[in-house]
Design a protein around this motif. Structure first.
Motif, PDB file in Angstrom:
ATOM      1  N   ASP A   1     -28.417  30.689  97.070  1.00 38.32           N
ATOM      2  CA  ASP A   1     -28.870  30.724  95.681  1.00 38.32           C
ATOM      3  C   ASP A   1     -29.056  29.305  95.159  1.00 38.32           C
ATOM      4  OD1 ASP A   1     -29.291  31.126  92.993  1.00 38.32           O
ATOM      5  OD2 ASP A   1     -27.928  32.842  92.887  1.00 38.32           O
ATOM      6  N   ASP A   2     -30.305  28.895  94.957  1.00 36.39           N
ATOM      7  CA  ASP A   2     -30.598  27.523  94.519  1.00 36.39           C
ATOM      8  C   ASP A   2     -30.198  27.262  93.071  1.00 36.39           C
ATOM      9  OD1 ASP A   2     -31.660  26.956  96.992  1.00 36.39           O
ATOM     10  OD2 ASP A   2     -33.699  27.521  96.421  1.00 36.39           O
ATOM     11  N   SER A   3     -29.901  28.322  92.315  1.00 37.21           N
ATOM     12  CA  SER A   3     -29.578  28.130  90.898  1.00 37.21           C
ATOM     13  C   SER A   3     -28.097  27.849  90.667  1.00 37.21           C
ATOM     14  CB  SER A   3     -29.976  29.376  90.106  1.00 37.21           C
ATOM     15  OG  SER A   3     -29.209  30.499  90.508  1.00 37.21           O
TER      16      SER A   3
ATOM     17  N   GLU B   1     -27.417  24.577  88.732  1.00 32.06           N
ATOM     18  CA  GLU B   1     -27.716  24.686  87.303  1.00 32.06           C
ATOM     19  C   GLU B   1     -26.604  25.449  86.586  1.00 32.06           C
ATOM     20  OE1 GLU B   1     -31.516  26.432  86.749  1.00 32.06           O
ATOM     21  OE2 GLU B   1     -32.580  24.893  87.896  1.00 32.06           O
TER      22      GLU B   1
ATOM     23  N   ARG C   1     -21.129  34.308  91.912  1.00 31.76           N
ATOM     24  CA  ARG C   1     -21.946  33.124  91.621  1.00 31.76           C
ATOM     25  C   ARG C   1     -21.199  32.158  90.700  1.00 31.76           C
ATOM     26  NH1 ARG C   1     -25.855  33.439  88.703  1.00 31.76           N
ATOM     27  NH2 ARG C   1     -27.180  31.787  89.547  1.00 31.76           N
TER      28      ARG C   1
ATOM     29  N   ASN D   1     -31.054  39.229  90.564  1.00 26.44           N
ATOM     30  CA  ASN D   1     -31.071  38.068  91.455  1.00 26.44           C
ATOM     31  C   ASN D   1     -30.818  38.440  92.913  1.00 26.44           C
ATOM     32  OD1 ASN D   1     -28.393  38.717  91.284  1.00 26.44           O
ATOM     33  ND2 ASN D   1     -27.671  36.703  90.658  1.00 26.44           N
TER      34      ASN D   1
END
Length: 295
Positions: free
Chosen positions: A58-60, A63, A93, A133
């Motif tokens: 998960d690239d987020s 952030e 996450r 997601n």
């Protein structure tokens, strides 16, 4: 230029994080919290178990970690105790984001462990579906796993608040991609579940041709969709054309009034049963008039 983020030390100071010492963490491990307790736990005491999605991809996460640093952890994660530690139940996450940004404590709600694997998968599925997601393959894998655990498509659609058609498409897509892993691995992006389902209606030769064409277009999701849709439409048009073809049924009837005879020829009819039915109607009609009817 974007707003410059303050130093991590200042952010930690502003948020009043309780950076526990090793001695304090040892004391924390001896505590037993009742279900429903809301606590701040040292992140070193929290760990992950199996999850239905690949959260490491998960690239987020960065952030999300930055957001937690600047604004605080608004929503606690849900954990359950096991062997002196706490396993993440909901909020994988958020946990990974805190770990990534070296946040020392994490807000948790204590709950009991899952009753079984079915409950675990369903709970995590609902959490991820609400956040939208999950990747297509992750979604398809957990649905296939629920089927393996004995749930019917109707039951899965009910607990996930989805249609049975949605579940069926996901299962069909899962079977196709699992069967053709090497072929699909050659694409740069994962096809959507709907496009993979459409691809399942193609012949093996058409599927290979569609993937090859998609690769020439960069292997993207859109390129795959375009290549598959073209062949899917061609097959549908071909089927509709075959179903709508006009058929002419020919038969002959020779009536000889002098000899009181009737000859029926139904060889031009494609359906033998239809020819027999027509002959019986003709025979009944002319027999009442005293004619001999032959075929």
């Amino acid at each position: 230029m974007g707003k410059k983020r303050p130093p991590l030390s200042q952010i930690h100071k502003n948020m009043s994080f309780d950076i526990s010492s090793d001695e304090e963490q040892v004391k924390e491990q001896g505590k037993v919290y009742s279900e429903g307790s809301f606590v701040d736990l040292p992140i070193s005491m929290v760990t992950l178990d199996e999850n239905i999605r690949d959260i490491y991809a998960d690239d987020s996460l960065e952030e999300l970690g930055d957001s937690i640093l600047e604004h605080g952890q608004i929503q606690p994660i849900v954990v359950y105790p096991r062997d002196g530690r706490y396993i993440v139940k909901v909020g994988h996450r958020r946990y990974k984001a805190c770990l990534l940004r070296d946040i020392p404590t994490i807000k948790c709600i204590i709950q009991d462990d899952f009753e079984d694997e079915k409950q675990r998968i369903i709970t995590q599925a609902l959490e991820n579906e609400q956040r939208l997601n999950l990747s297509p393959r992750e979604r398809e894998r957990y649905i296939a796993r629920l089927v393996e655990l004995g749930l019917s498509q109707v039951e899965i659609s009910r607990v996930l608040h989805k249609t049975k058609g949605w579940v069926s498409e996901a299962l069909t897509s899962h079977k196709l991609v699992s069967k053709n892993k090497e072929l699909f691995n050659g694409l740069s992006e994962e096809p959507s579940t709907r496009d993979a389902w459409k691809a399942s209606t193609l012949s093996d030769e058409q599927l290979k041709s569609a993937v090859s064409e998609a690769k020439k277009g960069g292997g993207t999701r859109d390129a795959f969709k375009k290549a598959v849709s073209k062949r899917y439409t061609e097959n549908a048009d071909r089927k509709n054309k075959a179903n709508s073809s006009e058929t002419t049924l020919k038969c002959s009837l020779i009536v000889n009034n002098d000899k009181k005879s009737v000859t029926f020829n139904g060889n031009g009819l494609f359906e033998p049963d239809l020819a027999k039915d027509i002959f019986n109607v003709v025979k009944k009609f002319y027999s009442k008039k005293g004619y001999e009817v032959v075929s």
